[in-house]
Design a protein around this motif. Structure first.
Motif, mmCIF file in Angstrom:
data_model
loop_
_atom_site.group_PDB
_atom_site.id
_atom_site.type_symbol
_atom_site.label_atom_id
_atom_site.label_comp_id
_atom_site.label_asym_id
_atom_site.label_seq_id
_atom_site.Cartn_x
_atom_site.Cartn_y
_atom_site.Cartn_z
ATOM 1 N N TYR A 162 50.733 -16.444 47.188
ATOM 2 C CA TYR A 162 50.607 -17.900 47.332
ATOM 3 C C TYR A 162 50.891 -18.329 48.773
ATOM 4 C CZ TYR A 162 49.892 -19.304 42.469
ATOM 5 O OH TYR A 162 49.351 -19.528 41.226
ATOM 6 N N SER A 163 51.964 -17.796 49.363
ATOM 7 C CA SER A 163 52.327 -18.165 50.732
ATOM 8 C C SER A 163 51.262 -17.727 51.720
ATOM 9 C CB SER A 163 53.675 -17.533 51.102
ATOM 10 O OG SER A 163 54.714 -18.004 50.280
ATOM 11 N N HIS A 164 50.786 -16.499 51.581
ATOM 12 C CA HIS A 164 49.795 -15.974 52.514
ATOM 13 C C HIS A 164 48.465 -16.705 52.379
ATOM 14 C CE1 HIS A 164 52.149 -11.912 52.688
ATOM 15 N NE2 HIS A 164 52.735 -12.876 53.391
ATOM 16 N N LYS A 183 46.368 -16.285 55.616
ATOM 17 C CA LYS A 183 46.468 -14.858 55.921
ATOM 18 C C LYS A 183 45.654 -14.000 54.973
ATOM 19 C CE LYS A 183 51.095 -15.184 57.960
ATOM 20 N NZ LYS A 183 52.529 -14.763 57.843
ATOM 21 N N ILE A 184 45.364 -14.518 53.777
ATOM 22 C CA ILE A 184 44.499 -13.806 52.843
ATOM 23 C C ILE A 184 43.415 -14.773 52.373
ATOM 24 C CG2 ILE A 184 46.305 -12.219 52.067
ATOM 25 C CD1 ILE A 184 46.501 -13.872 49.478
ATOM 26 N N SER A 185 42.306 -14.222 51.963
ATOM 27 C CA SER A 185 41.185 -15.022 51.490
ATOM 28 C C SER A 185 41.366 -15.362 50.013
ATOM 29 C CB SER A 185 39.876 -14.253 51.667
ATOM 30 O OG SER A 185 39.870 -13.108 50.819
ATOM 31 N N GLU A 186 40.509 -16.238 49.527
ATOM 32 C CA GLU A 186 40.540 -16.559 48.095
ATOM 33 C C GLU A 186 40.238 -15.317 47.265
ATOM 34 O OE1 GLU A 186 37.631 -19.146 45.347
ATOM 35 O OE2 GLU A 186 38.887 -20.341 46.695
ATOM 36 N N ALA A 187 39.290 -14.515 47.724
ATOM 37 C CA ALA A 187 38.952 -13.283 46.997
ATOM 38 C C ALA A 187 40.160 -12.356 46.916
ATOM 39 C CB ALA A 187 37.782 -12.579 47.679
ATOM 40 N N GLN A 188 40.934 -12.281 47.989
ATOM 41 C CA GLN A 188 42.130 -11.431 47.980
ATOM 42 C C GLN A 188 43.191 -12.001 47.051
ATOM 43 O OE1 GLN A 188 42.544 -11.514 52.317
ATOM 44 N NE2 GLN A 188 42.355 -9.277 52.342
ATOM 45 N N PHE A 244 42.581 -13.600 44.308
ATOM 46 C CA PHE A 244 42.123 -13.240 42.966
ATOM 47 C C PHE A 244 42.306 -11.756 42.667
ATOM 48 C CE2 PHE A 244 39.453 -17.218 42.803
ATOM 49 C CZ PHE A 244 39.992 -17.703 41.622
ATOM 50 N N GLU A 245 42.523 -10.948 43.672
ATOM 51 C CA GLU A 245 42.825 -9.529 43.471
ATOM 52 C C GLU A 245 44.326 -9.319 43.294
ATOM 53 O OE1 GLU A 245 41.278 -7.371 46.754
ATOM 54 O OE2 GLU A 245 39.171 -7.697 46.214
ATOM 55 N N LYS A 246 45.105 -9.908 44.187
ATOM 56 C CA LYS A 246 46.536 -9.618 44.234
ATOM 57 C C LYS A 246 47.305 -10.198 43.047
ATOM 58 C CE LYS A 246 46.763 -9.253 49.282
ATOM 59 N NZ LYS A 246 47.331 -7.883 49.314
ATOM 60 N N VAL A 247 47.063 -11.454 42.709
ATOM 61 C CA VAL A 247 47.835 -12.079 41.640
ATOM 62 C C VAL A 247 47.554 -11.440 40.280
ATOM 63 C CG1 VAL A 247 48.269 -14.235 40.396
ATOM 64 C CG2 VAL A 247 48.130 -14.244 42.902
ATOM 65 N N TYR A 276 45.370 -20.264 36.961
ATOM 66 C CA TYR A 276 44.480 -19.107 37.063
ATOM 67 C C TYR A 276 43.617 -19.133 38.315
ATOM 68 C CZ TYR A 276 45.643 -18.485 32.104
ATOM 69 O OH TYR A 276 46.295 -18.315 30.914
ATOM 70 N N VAL A 277 43.745 -20.185 39.112
ATOM 71 C CA VAL A 277 42.997 -20.288 40.362
ATOM 72 C C VAL A 277 43.959 -20.608 41.497
ATOM 73 C CG1 VAL A 277 40.820 -20.964 39.291
ATOM 74 C CG2 VAL A 277 42.477 -22.730 39.923
ATOM 75 N N PRO A 278 43.569 -20.342 42.742
ATOM 76 C CA PRO A 278 44.445 -20.665 43.872
ATOM 77 C C PRO A 278 44.685 -22.163 43.985
ATOM 78 C CG PRO A 278 42.681 -19.172 44.546
ATOM 79 C CD PRO A 278 42.338 -19.650 43.173
#
Length: 223
Positions: A16-18, A23-28, A30-33, A151-153
């Motif tokens: 969430y912070s990144h 620092k991370i994209s929306e796609a990332q 959706f991968e990390k969480v 479920y979404v950023p």
């Protein structure tokens, strides 16, 4: 197990912070969480904990059955973020207790949880799908869809509602948000308003521990 839970919480907070810092994209995101949650959920044998709920079956039912309050007829039910599928199964059974038949479907973004759900429910194998709700386009629409805004950023909540209402909900169908803690009600209602919709109904319940949860729903126009 507590160490893994703490690690998962830290990983999610970092995501969430990144994301907020670019620092991370929306796609990332959706991968990390989902990956962090799946690792935690699947570390348990209990199907309720595999669904992300910390409690026994009576508490699970008290906390989740109010989704069924949004059903006003038989139909197809899609659980977005279905994890191991246990909520999908539970909703199906609780609806039957009320003489309602809702055919269960599930959508899960985590490959590991998707596979776990298919293994758990071979009879519904072809009714459980892997995909990101923000881009998933099914071959059919659904009468009732349950999802969570988490479920979404952050910042994509209105897009989530608009996408589901436009592409996933049947004519005359219903989008159900929650269950969530009652303290989140105002924020959820504001998201619904910003998405261009009006709340059509709600249901709330306190469990035996005094925790109050709520669901809100939006109706799709009948024509």
């Amino acid at each position: 197990m507590s160490d893994l839970k703490a690690q998962t919480q830290a990983e999610i907070q970092d995501a969430y912070s990144h994301f907020a810092e670019g620092k991370i994209s929306e796609a990332q995101w959706f991968e990390k969480v989902p990956a962090a949650l799946a690792r935690l959920y699947l570390s348990y044998e209990d199907p309720i904990r595999q669904s992300g709920f910390d409690g026994d079956y009576p508490l699970w039912r008290e906390a989740r059955e109010l989704v069924v309050d949004a059903f006003d007829h038989d139909g197809r039910f899609l659980d977005v973020g279905c994890a191991n599928g246990y909520l999908m199964e539970s909703i199906h059974g609780w609806a039957l207790d009320r003489s309602l038949f809702v055919e269960p479907f599930g959508l899960e973004i985590s490959p590991a949880l998707f596979k776990a759900a298919q293994r758990r429910y071979p009879k519904w194998k072809y009714q459980i799908f892997e995909g990101n709700v923000m881009t998933w386009l099914p071959t059919q629409k659904f009468d009732f869809i349950r999802t969570g805004l988490e479920y979404v950023p952050p910042g994509r909540e209105t897009d989530l509602i608009q996408h589901i209402m436009k592409t996933l909900v049947n004519t005359g169908g219903r989008l159900i948000l929650g269950p969530f803690r009652v303290t989140e009600e105002e924020a959820t209602a504001q998201v619904i308003h910003r998405a261009g919709f009006e709340m059509a109904g709600f249901s709330s319940k306190k469990d035996r521990l005094g925790n109050e949860r709520k669901v809100l729903w939006i109706n799709s126009p009948a024509s």
